[in-house]
Design an enzyme around this catalytic site. Sequence first.
Site, PDB file in Angstrom:
ATOM      1  N   ASP A 110       1.102  12.009  -4.285  1.00 53.35           N
ATOM      2  CA  ASP A 110       0.668  11.941  -2.770  1.00 53.35           C
ATOM      3  C   ASP A 110      -0.898  11.568  -2.544  1.00 53.35           C
ATOM      4  O   ASP A 110      -1.997  12.486  -3.137  1.00 53.35           O
ATOM      5  CB  ASP A 110       0.688  13.369  -2.233  1.00 53.35           C
ATOM      6  CG  ASP A 110       0.413  13.219  -0.752  1.00 53.35           C
ATOM      7  OD1 ASP A 110      -0.494  12.355  -0.220  1.00 53.35           O
ATOM      8  OD2 ASP A 110       0.839  14.247   0.229  1.00 53.35           O
ATOM      9  N   HIS A 111      -1.134  10.286  -2.351  1.00 51.12           N
ATOM     10  CA  HIS A 111      -2.658   9.833  -2.628  1.00 51.12           C
ATOM     11  C   HIS A 111      -3.546  10.538  -1.838  1.00 51.12           C
ATOM     12  O   HIS A 111      -4.683  10.458  -2.063  1.00 51.12           O
ATOM     13  CB  HIS A 111      -2.582   8.237  -2.344  1.00 51.12           C
ATOM     14  CG  HIS A 111      -2.510   7.693  -0.950  1.00 51.12           C
ATOM     15  ND1 HIS A 111      -1.446   7.533  -0.320  1.00 51.12           N
ATOM     16  CD2 HIS A 111      -3.600   7.736  -0.074  1.00 51.12           C
ATOM     17  CE1 HIS A 111      -1.566   7.304   1.018  1.00 51.12           C
ATOM     18  NE2 HIS A 111      -2.978   7.485   1.270  1.00 51.12           N
ATOM     19  N   HIS A 135       1.731  13.975   3.477  1.00 56.10           N
ATOM     20  CA  HIS A 135       0.282  13.829   3.667  1.00 56.10           C
ATOM     21  C   HIS A 135      -0.050  15.117   4.508  1.00 56.10           C
ATOM     22  O   HIS A 135      -1.094  15.764   4.036  1.00 56.10           O
ATOM     23  CB  HIS A 135      -0.062  12.707   4.298  1.00 56.10           C
ATOM     24  CG  HIS A 135       0.028  11.568   3.440  1.00 56.10           C
ATOM     25  ND1 HIS A 135       0.207  11.535   1.920  1.00 56.10           N
ATOM     26  CD2 HIS A 135       0.299  10.242   3.816  1.00 56.10           C
ATOM     27  CE1 HIS A 135       0.521  10.265   1.657  1.00 56.10           C
ATOM     28  NE2 HIS A 135       0.723   9.520   2.808  1.00 56.10           N
TER      29      HIS A 135
END
Length: 504
Positions: A187-188, A250
Site C-alpha cells: 500500500d504505497h 489507503h
Amino acid sequence: MVKTSYKKSNPAILIIFGGTGDLSKRKIIPALYNLFLEDRLPDKFAIIGTSRGKLTDEKYRTVLLNGINEFSRRGKAQKEDWAKFSANITYESADIKDPVSYKKFASNIEALKSEWKVDASLLYYCAVSPDLFCTIAENISQSKIENNKDTTRIIIEKPFGRDLESAKSLNKKLLTIFDEKQIYRIDHYLGKEVVQNIMAFRFANAIMEPLWNRNHIEHVQISVTEQIGVEDRGNYFDNAGILRDMIQNHLLQLLCIIAMEPPINFNADLVRDRKVEVLKAMRKIVPGMIDTIAVRGQYGPGWVEGKEVPGYREEKDVNPASNTETYAAMKFYVDNWRWQGVPFYLRTGKRLFKSASHITIQFKEVPHNMFNNQERNIPKQNRLIISIQPDMAISFQLESKTPGLEMTLNTVDMIFDYAGKTRVDAPEAYETLLLDVISGDQTLFMRADQVEIAWEVIMPVLDYWENTKMANFPNYPADSWGPENAEALIAKDGYHWFNLPDTK
C-alpha cells in the site's frame, strides 16, 4: 553517488513481472535508481524485467531510462550513473501464464549465483493485472523455480481482491505456496514520509500521549482528494469505484495509524497487531444505517483550470449509465476505551477542486471561555493538521494574543515543514517500500488478516451501493468539493469538512 553508512543487505535478484508496464516505468525503476544513487542497494544486485514483447537488453534499458528521465524526483539521469546502474538490468521475453517460461528465470538465477559465488535474496514483483497474481504464484510453484522460505519474497500490488471473498481466496492460494513472512502486500500510502512520521510524532513525544484520546479529541478527518478524473483507467475504475480503490486500503490504513495503541517495540508483527486491533474495534455497519453514515457521488462535466472536462459517464471505457461512485464520504467509530464516541470522517473523490491528502485532528473546546463573548475573542479549537500532499508538513493550530493594547486572540501555526526544515530530499514512497522488501522488513506491509478485516469493515456499504442504483448520478460538478449531502453528513454532527488553505 552519495555514500552512506547504511548497512547493506545481502545480494538480491529482482524479477519484475510486467517489466515494461506503466508501474515499472513510473515508480519501480525510478525508485531503484534513486536507491542506487544513495548507495542503498546491495553491492551485488540484478533486475530482470519480463513481459511478452520482444526486446533486447539495450532496448529495454532505453525504455526504462526514458521513464527515469520523466518521473524520477532527481530529474534526468547522469550518463555515468545510468551506465553503472543499467549494467545490472536484463530483459527476458516470457509468457507468465506458461510455466515453461519460468525455466528462463531459473537459469538466470543460477548463473548470477554462480558468478557472485554467494547466496542471494530473490524478489518476485507482480506489477501486473490483479487477475495474474495467482497465476504467477502457481507457476513459480509448478516450475520449481527457487522459493526459499528465508530469502524469497513476493510483492503484491493493490487491489488485493475486489471483495472479502476474493481477498480470502487470494490469501489462501498465496499461503499454500509462500509463508506469510514472504508476502509483501504493498500500500504505497504507508511508504510516504509524512505517514511514517505519524508514528514517530505520536510515540516519541511524551506530550502527545495524554492528549491522544476521547477526553481531548473531538473528531478526526481524513481527506484524500484528487483534481484529476479517471484518465486512462476507465475500464478498471468502472469495475472498482472509489470505495474499493481508496477507502478499503489507503484511508483505512491512515485511520489505523492514527488510532492504534503503542506497540511494545517497532517489530513488524507487533505494529501490525495494533493496526488489526483498530479494525476489529470498528463499529459494525448494518444495512439500515448505511445512508446515515455513508455518502456517494459521481462527477459530472465542468471546467478545471480553464479547460472543459467530461463527466464520468463520458470518460473513455466507462459505461454511459454507470452506477460507479467517484466520491465517497463515511463516518466510522472505533469502539474502545481510547476512542469511544469520537467520530472518524473519511472522504475521497475525483475531479474535486484540489488534489490534497491530509489528516485533521480537531481538539475539544476549552472547558471554560474566560474571554469576552465578542466574535474576535472566542478561542478557536486547536487542530493538528498532518499534510501528506501536495506539501508535506505537520502543523499545530494554537491560540495566541495578537500584539497590541487589547486582548485579541489570533490563531497561530506551529509548523514542521519538510521543504523548509529538512536538509534531506524526502524519498518517494516506493523507494522506502522497495528498500524494506530488500532488507526483509514487513512493518509497512499489510498482513493477510489485516487485509481481510479491512474488507469486512466496508462490505455492507459495498454490497448496498452495488445493489442500489443512484437515480441522481452525476450529483456533483467537476471542480467542486463533491455532493451536497457529503457536507450534510458531517454538518449534522455540528462540524464541517476542513480544507487546506488557498482552496474554495
